[in-house]
Design an enzyme around this catalytic site. Structure first.
Site, mmCIF file in Angstrom:
data_model
loop_
_atom_site.group_PDB
_atom_site.id
_atom_site.type_symbol
_atom_site.label_atom_id
_atom_site.label_comp_id
_atom_site.label_asym_id
_atom_site.label_seq_id
_atom_site.Cartn_x
_atom_site.Cartn_y
_atom_site.Cartn_z
ATOM 1 N N ASP A 192 -4.686 4.592 -9.211
ATOM 2 C CA ASP A 192 -5.945 4.103 -8.657
ATOM 3 C C ASP A 192 -6.945 3.800 -9.774
ATOM 4 O OD1 ASP A 192 -8.385 3.741 -7.174
ATOM 5 O OD2 ASP A 192 -7.440 4.802 -5.516
ATOM 6 N N SER A 250 -10.783 0.267 -2.941
ATOM 7 C CA SER A 250 -9.380 0.660 -2.842
ATOM 8 C C SER A 250 -8.759 0.360 -1.489
ATOM 9 C CB SER A 250 -9.234 2.157 -3.142
ATOM 10 O OG SER A 250 -9.569 2.436 -4.481
ATOM 11 N N THR A 280 -5.935 4.989 -0.404
ATOM 12 C CA THR A 280 -4.609 4.555 -0.832
ATOM 13 C C THR A 280 -3.492 5.130 0.029
ATOM 14 O OG1 THR A 280 -5.337 4.126 -3.092
ATOM 15 C CG2 THR A 280 -2.984 4.525 -2.765
ATOM 16 N N GLU A 285 0.544 8.258 -5.526
ATOM 17 C CA GLU A 285 -0.725 7.813 -6.109
ATOM 18 C C GLU A 285 -1.277 8.807 -7.123
ATOM 19 O OE1 GLU A 285 -5.284 6.503 -4.856
ATOM 20 O OE2 GLU A 285 -4.271 8.120 -3.769
ATOM 21 N N ASP A 293 -4.615 -0.654 -8.050
ATOM 22 C CA ASP A 293 -5.264 -1.401 -6.978
ATOM 23 C C ASP A 293 -6.448 -2.219 -7.469
ATOM 24 O OD1 ASP A 293 -6.541 0.974 -7.569
ATOM 25 O OD2 ASP A 293 -6.949 1.528 -5.497
ATOM 26 N N HIS A 301 -16.099 -0.349 -9.791
ATOM 27 C CA HIS A 301 -14.814 -0.971 -10.079
ATOM 28 C C HIS A 301 -15.041 -2.235 -10.900
ATOM 29 C CE1 HIS A 301 -12.897 0.877 -6.196
ATOM 30 N NE2 HIS A 301 -13.227 1.787 -7.104
#
Length: 506
Positions: free
Chosen positions: A41, A98, A174, A315, A366, A470
């Site tokens: 992630d 995500s 996720t 993950e 992601d 992000h």
């Protein structure tokens, strides 16, 4: 415990054997009956590169001379045979969160931010900006989109075993994207209910249920009567409900270690109230939580016994959280723990499926983060340190005459006047060491930037630690094994689902 029949050559040797054999073998589409989908992630290209160098530093510290320099270390994920780049934007966001990015991988549908495995038009927010949640319960209207079929559901329908493993809570975006359908990712209670066979909100597409579910999230499965930290509002005990359906339940690392998962039909493990600990803290504080590597092995003990095959999602979820906090050290430690799980899984499957003839391994992220790799550093410099000029060997200086670190963030948060923002609650409330973001930069000359609670400098201050965003850049994808040859070039994230179906014949 892991069966003795799987304890043979060291994992690194098995990885080399498996990957070395791929050079002369052509895997046709539709050959992969086993799929292990690894998702780091927030693990963008800079994080992968920095983790490789960090691994090299650790290797040289443990075995001097084993590498020429730390930059020459090897990650298991980067030794996979095929590679691709993935575009990550969501339906409504240049930069994704995500939920729609993982959902794109799992369903092939481009969704809006905050939406999990639903049709494209589904909305997470009302027109006034209100989320469709009450507490951690969903308030999604029945006419707000429809469920989009996931690759996990397709695998289950084909008679394969299925599982999801994460270092976040099992209902986080996720893992949830593999087995749940919800208009807003923050409805954790409702997501949990979708995993419980027999519950009114159960996702019936899962048949008799997800076979393995491991991670955090007790507070969404256990009621206040037995768990004071519970977020449940209905008094329901979802753990006992799953036990009644044949699930073996464990809630500590030691319990998982002592479990012979080769004799278990269905496995539920919840090891923390919310997210599991960062790898650095798990080890340093000797917490009774399993490593990602251990959870992956136990999941394979359960799933790989199905002769029809399996789908497993693994993950490394807290890589993302450390990056949000601009705490590079924890991000890199979690990335290495994630890579160790990849290496372990490849070695495990090489025993059961030599050459990975029927097994596809996919590793990707992601989305990216706003982390950058700075300066003209000298070869062999500590990745968490300050930039050392490659020509002079002296600390490189910015225009203000002060040194700067190799890793920095374009944006992020800084401690402010509030007491909670000044300490790390996951490390005994030790203070953050965070260069201020003001008119003048702090002088880092005498600051140990490699310490656990150092927060990298940020260009734009967005608030308190955890506020970093992000990044919208493309991410890397690596693949090996059966059907892996279809993963190459540059593709939209929705096409990863198409290629998974092509590789597996689902």
């Amino acid at each position: 415990m892991t069966s003795n029949r799987f304890r043979v050559a060291p994992a690194a040797a098995l990885l080399a054997l498996a990957l070395g054999g791929f050079g002369g073998t052509a895997f046709a589409a539709g050959e992969a009956k086993n799929v292990i989908f690894f998702l780091g992630d927030g693990m963008g290209p800079v994080t992968v590169t920095a983790a490789r160098i960090y691994k090299g530093e650790k290797q040289l510290a443990a075995n001097p001379g084993s590498l020429t320099t730390s930059e020459r270390a090897k990650l298991a994920m980067q030794q996979l045979r095929y590679a691709a780049r993935v575009k990550t934007f969501s339906r409504d966001g240049q930069t994704t969160d995500s939920a729609p990015s993982m959902s794109a991988y799992m369903t092939g549908v481009k969704m809006n931010n905050e939406v999990i495995s639903m049709s494209a038009e589904t909305l997470a927010y009302a027109a006034d900006g209100t989320q469709f949640i009450s507490g951690e319960n969903s308030t999604c209207a029945a006419n707000n989109g429809s469920a989009a079929t996931t690759i996990l559901e397709l695998s289950k329908a084909a008679g394969r075993s299925v599982g999801a493993v994460s270092t976040t809570r099992v209902g986080h975006a996720t893992p949830a994207a593999t087995y749940a359908h919800i208009c807003n990712r923050n409805a954790y209670n409702t997501i949990a209910e979708q995993s419980v066979p027999g519950h009114p909100n159960y996702n019936t597409r899962l048949g008799d249920g997800v076979d393995v579910l491991l991670g955090g999230g007790k507070r969404n499965y256990l009621p206040p009567a037995v768990n004071p930290s519970s977020k449940r509002t209905d008094g329901a005990n979802l753990v006992t409900a799953m036990q009644a359906k044949g699930y073996t339940y464990v809630d500590t690392g030691s319990a998982l270690d002592n479990l012979d998962a080769t004799q278990v039909g269905k496995l539920l493990g919840l090891f923390s109230q919310s997210e599991m600990a960062y790898e650095l803290d798990r080890v340093n504080q000797k917490l009774d939580q399993p490593s990602l590597k251990t959870m992956t092995t136990k999941a394979l003990d359960v799933l790989s016994r199905n002769s029809k095959g399996f789908f497993l999602m693994v993950e490394g979820g807290r890589i993302d959280h450390a990056l949000h906090g601009s705490n590079a050290k924890r991000a890199l430690e979690d990335t290495l723990a994630f890579d160790a799980a990849i290496e372990t899984a490849i070695a495990y499957m090489e025993k059961k499926d030599p050459g990975l003839a029927n097994t596809l391994i996919v590793v990707t992220a992601d989305h990216d983060h706003a982390i950058a790799f700075n300066g003209y550093g000298k070869i062999g410099s500590p990745i968490l340190g300050k930039v050392v000029d490659y020509q002079t060997g002296a600390l490189a200086k910015a225009a203000d005459g002060k040194p700067y670190t190799t890793l920095v963030f374009g944006n992020g948060g800084r401690p402010n006047g509030s007491a909670s923002s000044q300490v790390n609650s996951e490390d005994g409330n030790k203070p953050w060491v965070a260069p201020a973001r003001g008119a003048d930069r702090d002088d880092l000359s005498n600051v140990d930037t490699t310490q656990d609670n150092f927060l990298q400098e940020v260009g734009v201050n967005l608030g308190t630690p955890g506020a970093e965003t992000h990044g919208g850049g493309d991410v890397m994808l690596f693949a090996s094994g059966a059907g892996a040859k279809v993963f190459k070039g540059t593709m939209d994230n929705t096409k990863v689902f198409t290629k998974l179906r092509e590789a597996t014949g689902l």
